[in-house]
Design an enzyme around this catalytic site. Structure first.
Site, PDB file in Angstrom:
ATOM      1  N   HIS A   1     -45.010   5.418  28.700  1.00  0.00           N
ATOM      2  CA  HIS A   1     -43.888   5.245  27.774  1.00  0.00           C
ATOM      3  C   HIS A   1     -42.882   6.379  27.939  1.00  0.00           C
ATOM      4  CE1 HIS A   1     -45.382   1.953  25.134  1.00  0.00           C
ATOM      5  NE2 HIS A   1     -46.567   2.364  25.570  1.00  0.00           N
TER       6      HIS A   1
ATOM      7  N   GLU B   1     -36.351   1.856  28.549  1.00  0.00           N
ATOM      8  CA  GLU B   1     -37.732   2.335  28.642  1.00  0.00           C
ATOM      9  C   GLU B   1     -38.572   1.384  29.479  1.00  0.00           C
ATOM     10  OE1 GLU B   1     -41.510   3.523  25.729  1.00  0.00           O
ATOM     11  OE2 GLU B   1     -39.630   2.769  24.858  1.00  0.00           O
TER      12      GLU B   1
ATOM     13  N   GLU C   1     -45.948   9.759  26.566  1.00  0.00           N
ATOM     14  CA  GLU C   1     -44.504   9.694  26.362  1.00  0.00           C
ATOM     15  C   GLU C   1     -43.918  10.744  27.304  1.00  0.00           C
ATOM     16  OE1 GLU C   1     -42.944   7.585  24.485  1.00  0.00           O
ATOM     17  OE2 GLU C   1     -44.293   6.924  22.873  1.00  0.00           O
TER      18      GLU C   1
END
Length: 317
Positions: A199, A144, A281
């Protein structure tokens, strides 16, 4: 503005008023078009880097990571795709001149080597929480932290082309962190007009899609989000709408009830912010289909473009 998902109807174009300058403007159009075509012919002769990021960078910007380095996955044919700057930027207009955007690439590739430091608790207003985490990764090992830095750097290029001043919370230039409270403080001290934390999620296989996290109304301890809840929602809705349109990704099928929007009060980066801020995200790294997108250079460019257009829309009102 309300976000209604991937099948929303595009707004009707505004009817332009005609005035005395209409004939003059019409006469100038052929000349302007000719100039634009010449500019495009010159611009198209330039090259791009192997991972899809543009080779031209602003002063002080770190160079793109080499293939196989912590900030870049193994290269592929799609990583050579050139970023598509908006027609507004190509025309020389700078709609975000004077605006400050803080971009927060989530986690840090070095966090894994500094577990004692990132496990330290910090005050987030509502309670104490770990300074930071290592983040997640795809099943093939693409982390990530690598993903967030790559998308953030692409996003910076696009925003700077629009005239914005872009500040990072970290750019792979520190061994770990920063902690979540410092990440919020960087945006606050910059008096950012908008801030966004990049993210990717680590949910179960089959959980797919993106979601944008909005700050809840929090007023406790050092946290007071009451003034930013409204503008942060506006920012988040615009980012979500443009992310759908540019990437073709669907809103999350596991949180947000299909809206792509989630409100949370447990994130220090939001609780301690005094400027409009959201998290995104971009997908689920643990789902094989989402992972195929997240590891694609051309898709990451689209992700950066969608986020950029949402921010531009918010800042232009």
């Amino acid at each position: 503005m309300s976000y209604v998902g991937p099948d929303f109807d595009a707004p009707e174009p505004r009817r332009r008023r005609r005035g005395p300058l209409t004939v003059v403007v019409a006469a100038l159009v052929p000349a302007a078009l000719l100039g634009w075509l010449v500019y495009e012919a010159v611009a198209d002769s330039g090259g791009g880097s192997a991972d899809g990021a543009p080779t031209t960078r602003s002063a002080g910007t770190a160079p793109s990571a080499a293939p196989g380095s912590p900030a870049s996955p193994a290269g592929g044919a799609d990583n050579a795709e050139q970023p598509d700057a908006s027609s507004t930027a190509r025309a020389g207009s700078k709609p975000l001149a004077g605006k400050v955007v803080v971009v927060d690439p989530g986690h840090n590739p070095g966090n894994v080597h500094h577990t004692a430091e990132i496990n330290r608790k910090v005050d987030i207003g509502t309670n104490s929480k770990e300074c930071d985490t290592t983040g997640t990764s795809t099943n093939s090992g693409y982390t990530e932290a690598q993903f967030t830095l790559d998308v953030a750097r692409r996003l910076r290029t696009l925003l700077e082309q629009q005239g914005a001043t872009v500040k990072f919370t970290q750019d792979g230039d520190r061994s770990w962190g920063p902690c979540v409270d410092e990440r919020a403080r960087i945006g606050n001290e910059a008096h950012a007009d908008a801030a966004i934390s990049i993210h990717a999620d680590g949910a179960a296989q089959g959980d797919r899609g993106f979601h944008v996290i909005l700050p809840a109304s929090v007023h406790k301890g050092a946290a007071d989000t009451r003034r930013i809840v409204g503008p942060s929602r506006d920012l988040g809705e615009r980012v979500a709408g443009d992310f759908v349109r540019v990437t073709g990704s669907a809103p999350s099928n596991y949180v947000g009830d299909g809206t792509g929007l989630v409100v949370r009060s447990d994130l220090g980066g939001l609780n301690l912010s005094t400027v409009p801020k959201v998290f995104i995200e971009c997908g689920n790294m643990r789902d094989t289909k989402d992972a195929a997108q997240l590891t694609s250079g051309s898709w990451r460019q689209k992700a950066a473009q969608g986020i950029s257009e949402g921010i531009v829309s918010f800042l232009r009102g």
